[in-house]
Design an enzyme around this catalytic site. Structure first.
Site, PDB file in Angstrom:
ATOM      1  N   THR A 132     -17.519  45.445 -15.675  1.00 32.84           N
ATOM      2  CA  THR A 132     -16.559  44.360 -15.851  1.00 32.84           C
ATOM      3  C   THR A 132     -17.220  42.984 -15.777  1.00 32.84           C
ATOM      4  O   THR A 132     -18.261  42.825 -15.129  1.00 32.84           O
ATOM      5  CB  THR A 132     -15.484  44.467 -14.748  1.00 32.84           C
ATOM      6  N   ASP A 133     -16.546  41.990 -16.355  1.00 32.92           N
ATOM      7  CA  ASP A 133     -17.052  40.616 -16.223  1.00 32.92           C
ATOM      8  C   ASP A 133     -16.854  40.064 -14.809  1.00 32.92           C
ATOM      9  O   ASP A 133     -17.438  39.044 -14.447  1.00 32.92           O
ATOM     10  CB  ASP A 133     -16.381  39.689 -17.254  1.00 32.92           C
ATOM     11  N   GLU A 134     -16.013  40.748 -14.009  1.00 29.23           N
ATOM     12  CA  GLU A 134     -15.717  40.215 -12.671  1.00 29.23           C
ATOM     13  C   GLU A 134     -16.939  40.208 -11.755  1.00 29.23           C
ATOM     14  O   GLU A 134     -16.952  39.519 -10.736  1.00 29.23           O
ATOM     15  CB  GLU A 134     -14.581  41.009 -12.013  1.00 29.23           C
ATOM     16  N   TYR A 157     -12.949  44.894  -5.267  1.00 32.94           N
ATOM     17  CA  TYR A 157     -13.130  45.589  -6.552  1.00 32.94           C
ATOM     18  C   TYR A 157     -14.417  45.136  -7.230  1.00 32.94           C
ATOM     19  O   TYR A 157     -15.275  45.946  -7.592  1.00 32.94           O
ATOM     20  CB  TYR A 157     -11.933  45.331  -7.476  1.00 32.94           C
ATOM     21  N   LYS A 161     -17.908  47.171  -8.146  1.00 33.33           N
ATOM     22  CA  LYS A 161     -18.445  47.328  -9.502  1.00 33.33           C
ATOM     23  C   LYS A 161     -19.860  46.735  -9.592  1.00 33.33           C
ATOM     24  O   LYS A 161     -20.747  47.314 -10.223  1.00 33.33           O
ATOM     25  CB  LYS A 161     -17.529  46.660 -10.532  1.00 33.33           C
TER      26      LYS A 161
HETATM   27  P1  NAD Z   1      -7.725  52.869 -15.020  1.00 28.92           P
HETATM   28  O1  NAD Z   1      -7.438  52.583 -13.591  1.00 28.92           O
HETATM   29  O2  NAD Z   1      -6.639  52.774 -16.024  1.00 28.92           O
HETATM   30  O3  NAD Z   1      -8.358  54.322 -15.161  1.00 28.92           O
HETATM   31  C1  NAD Z   1      -9.313  54.825 -14.276  1.00 28.92           C
HETATM   32  C2  NAD Z   1      -9.383  56.335 -14.472  1.00 28.92           C
HETATM   33  O4  NAD Z   1     -10.366  56.837 -13.558  1.00 28.92           O
HETATM   34  C3  NAD Z   1      -8.072  57.047 -14.164  1.00 28.92           C
HETATM   35  O5  NAD Z   1      -7.782  57.981 -15.177  1.00 28.92           O
HETATM   36  C4  NAD Z   1      -8.333  57.744 -12.848  1.00 28.92           C
HETATM   37  O6  NAD Z   1      -7.607  58.950 -12.672  1.00 28.92           O
HETATM   38  C5  NAD Z   1      -9.834  58.002 -12.921  1.00 28.92           C
HETATM   39  N1  NAD Z   1     -10.455  58.112 -11.603  1.00 28.92           N
HETATM   40  C6  NAD Z   1     -10.286  57.292 -10.542  1.00 28.92           C
HETATM   41  N2  NAD Z   1     -10.990  57.740  -9.471  1.00 28.92           N
HETATM   42  C7  NAD Z   1     -11.628  58.868  -9.891  1.00 28.92           C
HETATM   43  C8  NAD Z   1     -12.512  59.779  -9.260  1.00 28.92           C
HETATM   44  N3  NAD Z   1     -12.879  59.622  -7.982  1.00 28.92           N
HETATM   45  N4  NAD Z   1     -13.003  60.811  -9.988  1.00 28.92           N
HETATM   46  C9  NAD Z   1     -12.630  60.986 -11.288  1.00 28.92           C
HETATM   47  N5  NAD Z   1     -11.778  60.170 -11.919  1.00 28.92           N
HETATM   48  C10 NAD Z   1     -11.284  59.121 -11.238  1.00 28.92           C
HETATM   49  O7  NAD Z   1      -8.932  51.899 -15.395  1.00 28.92           O
HETATM   50  P2  NAD Z   1      -9.264  51.164 -16.761  1.00 28.92           P
HETATM   51  O8  NAD Z   1      -8.581  49.866 -16.771  1.00 28.92           O
HETATM   52  O9  NAD Z   1      -9.113  52.102 -17.878  1.00 28.92           O
HETATM   53  O10 NAD Z   1     -10.826  50.874 -16.525  1.00 28.92           O
HETATM   54  C11 NAD Z   1     -11.811  51.831 -16.895  1.00 28.92           C
HETATM   55  C12 NAD Z   1     -13.176  51.271 -16.565  1.00 28.92           C
HETATM   56  O11 NAD Z   1     -13.385  50.064 -17.283  1.00 28.92           O
HETATM   57  C13 NAD Z   1     -13.372  50.937 -15.095  1.00 28.92           C
HETATM   58  O12 NAD Z   1     -14.673  51.299 -14.748  1.00 28.92           O
HETATM   59  C14 NAD Z   1     -13.165  49.434 -15.024  1.00 28.92           C
HETATM   60  O13 NAD Z   1     -13.911  48.883 -13.965  1.00 28.92           O
HETATM   61  C15 NAD Z   1     -13.708  48.998 -16.369  1.00 28.92           C
HETATM   62  N6  NAD Z   1     -13.134  47.778 -16.934  1.00 28.92           N
HETATM   63  C16 NAD Z   1     -11.770  47.604 -17.022  1.00 28.92           C
HETATM   64  C17 NAD Z   1     -11.250  46.464 -17.626  1.00 28.92           C
HETATM   65  C18 NAD Z   1      -9.768  46.244 -17.772  1.00 28.92           C
HETATM   66  O14 NAD Z   1      -9.353  45.155 -18.201  1.00 28.92           O
HETATM   67  N7  NAD Z   1      -8.924  47.211 -17.469  1.00 28.92           N
HETATM   68  C19 NAD Z   1     -12.131  45.483 -18.113  1.00 28.92           C
HETATM   69  C20 NAD Z   1     -13.509  45.678 -17.991  1.00 28.92           C
HETATM   70  C21 NAD Z   1     -13.992  46.832 -17.415  1.00 28.92           C
HETATM   71  O1  DAU Z   2     -11.862  40.941 -16.132  1.00 25.58           O
HETATM   72  C1  DAU Z   2     -11.855  42.336 -16.223  1.00 25.58           C
HETATM   73  C2  DAU Z   2     -10.924  42.908 -15.198  1.00 25.58           C
HETATM   74  O2  DAU Z   2      -9.594  42.610 -15.638  1.00 25.58           O
HETATM   75  C3  DAU Z   2     -11.093  44.408 -14.987  1.00 25.58           C
HETATM   76  O3  DAU Z   2     -12.371  44.648 -14.466  1.00 25.58           O
HETATM   77  C4  DAU Z   2     -10.028  44.948 -14.028  1.00 25.58           C
HETATM   78  O4  DAU Z   2     -10.154  46.355 -13.927  1.00 25.58           O
HETATM   79  C5  DAU Z   2      -8.673  44.589 -14.589  1.00 25.58           C
HETATM   80  O5  DAU Z   2      -7.656  45.025 -13.704  1.00 25.58           O
HETATM   81  C6  DAU Z   2      -8.549  43.079 -14.819  1.00 25.58           C
HETATM   82  O6  DAU Z   2      -8.534  42.351 -13.560  1.00 25.58           O
HETATM   83  P1  DAU Z   2      -7.534  41.115 -13.301  1.00 25.58           P
HETATM   84  O7  DAU Z   2      -7.374  40.959 -11.841  1.00 25.58           O
HETATM   85  O8  DAU Z   2      -7.953  39.930 -14.102  1.00 25.58           O
HETATM   86  O9  DAU Z   2      -6.201  41.728 -13.985  1.00 25.58           O
HETATM   87  P2  DAU Z   2      -4.667  41.682 -13.573  1.00 25.58           P
HETATM   88  O10 DAU Z   2      -3.893  42.173 -14.752  1.00 25.58           O
HETATM   89  O11 DAU Z   2      -4.429  42.308 -12.252  1.00 25.58           O
HETATM   90  O12 DAU Z   2      -4.400  40.121 -13.425  1.00 25.58           O
HETATM   91  C7  DAU Z   2      -4.586  39.239 -14.521  1.00 25.58           C
HETATM   92  C8  DAU Z   2      -4.273  37.829 -14.039  1.00 25.58           C
HETATM   93  O13 DAU Z   2      -2.852  37.750 -13.772  1.00 25.58           O
HETATM   94  C9  DAU Z   2      -4.941  37.458 -12.718  1.00 25.58           C
HETATM   95  O14 DAU Z   2      -5.272  36.089 -12.751  1.00 25.58           O
HETATM   96  C10 DAU Z   2      -3.878  37.723 -11.661  1.00 25.58           C
HETATM   97  C11 DAU Z   2      -2.582  37.421 -12.397  1.00 25.58           C
HETATM   98  N1  DAU Z   2      -1.394  38.214 -12.007  1.00 25.58           N
HETATM   99  C12 DAU Z   2      -1.505  39.563 -11.922  1.00 25.58           C
HETATM  100  C13 DAU Z   2      -0.430  40.337 -11.569  1.00 25.58           C
HETATM  101  C14 DAU Z   2      -0.558  41.830 -11.462  1.00 25.58           C
HETATM  102  C15 DAU Z   2      -0.184  37.573 -11.787  1.00 25.58           C
HETATM  103  O15 DAU Z   2      -0.080  36.335 -11.903  1.00 25.58           O
HETATM  104  N2  DAU Z   2       0.896  38.335 -11.434  1.00 25.58           N
HETATM  105  C16 DAU Z   2       0.833  39.691 -11.295  1.00 25.58           C
HETATM  106  O16 DAU Z   2       1.851  40.323 -10.951  1.00 25.58           O
END
Ligand code: NAD
Ligand code: DAU
Length: 351
Positions: A132-134, A157, A161
Site C-alpha cells: 500500500t501507499d500508506e 495497519y 504493511k
Molecule cells: P480485504 O480485506 O478486502 O481482503 C483481504 C483478504 O485476505 C480477505 O479475503 C481475507 O479473508 C483474507 N485474509 C485475511 N487474513 C488472512 C489470513 N490470516 N490467511 C489467509 N487469508 C486471510 O483487502 P483488500 O482491500 O482486497 O486488500 C488486499 C491487499 O491489497 C492487502 O494486502 C492490502 O494491504 C492491499 N492494498 C489494499 C488497498 C485498498 O484500497 N483496499 C490499496 C493498496 C493495497
Molecule cells: O491508501 C491505500 C489504503 O486505502 C489501503 O492500504 C487500505 O487497505 C484501504 O483500506 C485504504 O485505507 P484508508 O484508510 O484510506 O481507507 P478508508 O476507506 O477507510 O478511508 C478513506 C478516507 O475516508 C480516510 O481519510 C478516512 C475517511 N473515512 C473513512 C470511513 C470508513 C471517513 O471520513 N468516514 C468513514 O466512515
C-alpha cells in the site's frame, strides 16, 4: 514460466478481481486461491469463475506454518501473488495485534515457505507482494510518493504493511528470493466491503442513514478503480524487474468531502431523488486517531517502464461502482448481516 500460481487473499476485494483476471486471461495457468475467509473474505465474489478448470479454492490461514509448508509441497507453486491481509485502518486502531499476526507473521511464513520449497533454484519463480501507499506516511499539501520516498508508517495497519515490505526485501537481499513489491493507492469498485469509505457511504445513502465523514472531510486520498489495480498487478507480475518496487496510482486525488458530495449527486440521480437529498445525510463525526492528511502516488515508473495506465476516469468508475451496488443488493445484505452490525455500532456509535 509461472504455471502454478498461489494467490493469497483471493476472496477479498482486490484479490477477487486479481483471481478473476488471471483465471480468465491465463487458461494454461493453475490458479490456487488461498483465503482464510475472515469477515472480509467472501466466495460470492468469485461465483462466476468457481467452476473453471484452472481454478481451485483452498481455505486456510497464512500464519499456519505447517499448513503452508504442506500447501507448497502439494502444489509446487512457481509464483506467489500475496494479497491476504487485515486491511482496514480503523480495525487496526481497535486491535493492532491481529494486524501484526496476519500482515507481518503471515508474510514471513509465506516468504519462508517459498525459500524452503524453491531451495535456491529460483529459475522462473516469483514472489509478488501487494502493498500500500500508506507505508510512506502522510503528505502535506504538495508532493507525491515515489519509489524513493522513505517509509514513515503511522497507523498499526501501515506499520504492519511496512514491516511486511521490509521482510520481502530482506529475503530478496539475503537469500536472493526473486521478489517484487507494488504499493498502490486507495482502490474502489465492486465487491468492496462496506466498512471502507465509498461502499459504506453508498450503503448508508441508499438506506437513508447518516454518512459519517471524519473530522472536516479535508483528508485527501488518491483513488484507483480496482480492475485497473488488477491489470497493473498482471503487468508487473509478468514484466516487472525482480528486486524492484512499483508505485500504482491514477493521479486522482480527492478530498473526502468532495468525493462524498460527488457520490451523493450520483446517488440522487440513480435513486431518482431530488438533487441535494442525499447530501443532507452527510454527518461530520470525530476524526480517526492519527488520521493521515494526504496520500498521492507518483506512478510514472510503472507507466514509463511497463506501459501501464489507468483505463477509467473517476466519475465514470464511481458511477459504475454505484450501479454495481444497486444491482447487487443481495451481496450487500449478506455481508452486512451478523457481525457487521457489531462492528458498525462499536465504530460509529461513540463518534
Ligand atoms: P480485504 O480485506 O478486502 O481482503 C483481504 C483478504 O485476505 C480477505 O479475503 C481475507 O479473508 C483474507 N485474509 C485475511 N487474513 C488472512 C489470513 N490470516 N490467511 C489467509 N487469508 C486471510 O483487502 P483488500 O482491500 O482486497 O486488500 C488486499 C491487499 O491489497 C492487502 O494486502 C492490502 O494491504 C492491499 N492494498 C489494499 C488497498 C485498498 O484500497 N483496499 C490499496 C493498496 C493495497
Ligand atoms: O491508501 C491505500 C489504503 O486505502 C489501503 O492500504 C487500505 O487497505 C484501504 O483500506 C485504504 O485505507 P484508508 O484508510 O484510506 O481507507 P478508508 O476507506 O477507510 O478511508 C478513506 C478516507 O475516508 C480516510 O481519510 C478516512 C475517511 N473515512 C473513512 C470511513 C470508513 C471517513 O471520513 N468516514 C468513514 O466512515
Amino acid at each position: 514460466m509461472h504455471n502454478t500460481i498461489l494467490i493469497t487473499g483471493g476472496a477479498g476485494f482486490i484479490g477477487s478481481h486479481v483471481v478473476r483476471l488471471f483465471v480468465k486471461n491465463y487458461p494454461h495457468y493453475q490458479i490456487i486461491n488461498l483465503d482464510a475467509l475472515t469477515y472480509a473474505g467472501n466466495l460470492e465474489n468469485l461465483k462466476d469463475i468457481k467452476d473453471q478448470p484452472n481454478y481451485k479454492f483452498v481455505k486456510g490461514d497464512i500464519t499456519d506454518e505447517s499448513f503452508i509448508d504442506e500447501l507448497f509441497a502439494t502444489y509446487k507453486f512457481d509464483g506467489v501473488i500475496h494479497l491476504a491481509a487485515e486491511s482496514h485502518v480503523d480495525r487496526s486502531i481497535m486491535d493492532p495485534l491481529a494486524f501484526i499476526k496476519t500482515n507481518v507473521m503471515g508474510t514471513a511464513v509465506l516468504l519462508n515457505a517459498s525459500r524452503k520449497y524453491w531451495k535456491d533454484n529460483y529459475e522462473g519463480k516469483l514472489f509478488y507482494h501487494v502493498s500500500t501507499d500508506e507505508v510512506y506516511g502522510s503528505l502535506g499539501e504538495e508532493g507525491f510518493f515515489t519509489e524513493q520516498t522513505a517509509y514513515d508508517p503511522r497507523s498499526p495497519y501501515s506499520a504492519s504493511k511496512a514491516s511486511s515490505d521490509h521482510f520481502v526485501m530482506a529475503y530478496y537481499h539475503t537469500y536472493h528470493l526473486p521478489a517484487i513489491i507494488s504499493n498502490c493507492s486507495n482502490n474502489y469498485g465492486s465487491n468492496h466491503f462496506p466498512e471502507k469509505l465509498i461502499p459504506l457511504a453508498i450503503h448508508n445513502i441508499k438506506n437513508n442513514k447518516p454518512v459519517p465523514v471524519y473530522g472536516k472531510g479535508e483528508n485527501v486520498r488518491d483513488w484507483l478503480f480496482v480492475e485497473d489495480h488488477a491489470r497493473a498487478i498482471d503487468t508487473i507480475f509478468h514484466k516487472g524487474r525482480v528486486g524492484e518496487t512499483y508505485n500504482i496510482g491514477g493521479f486522482n486525488e480527492w478530498k473526502n468531502i468532495d468525493l462524498i458530495n460527488l457520490l451523493c449527486m450520483i446517488m440522487d440521480k440513480k435513486l431518482q431523488r431530488a438533487p441535494g437529498t442525499s447530501a443532507q445525510l452527510i454527518t461530520f463525526v470525530k476524526d480517526r486517531a492519527g488520521h493521515d492528511l494526504r496520500y498521492a502516488i507518483d506512478a510514472t515508473k510503472l507507466n514509463k517502464e511497463l506501459g501501464w495506465e489507468p483505463s477509467l476516469q473517476f466519475e465514470e468508475g464511481l458511477e459504475k461502482t454505484v450501479e454495481w451496488y444497486l444491482a447487487n443488493e443481495e451481496w450487500l445484505e449478506h455481508v452486512t448481516s451478523g457481525a457487521y452490525q457489531d462492528y458498525y455500532s462499536d465504530q460509529y456509535q461513540k463518534r
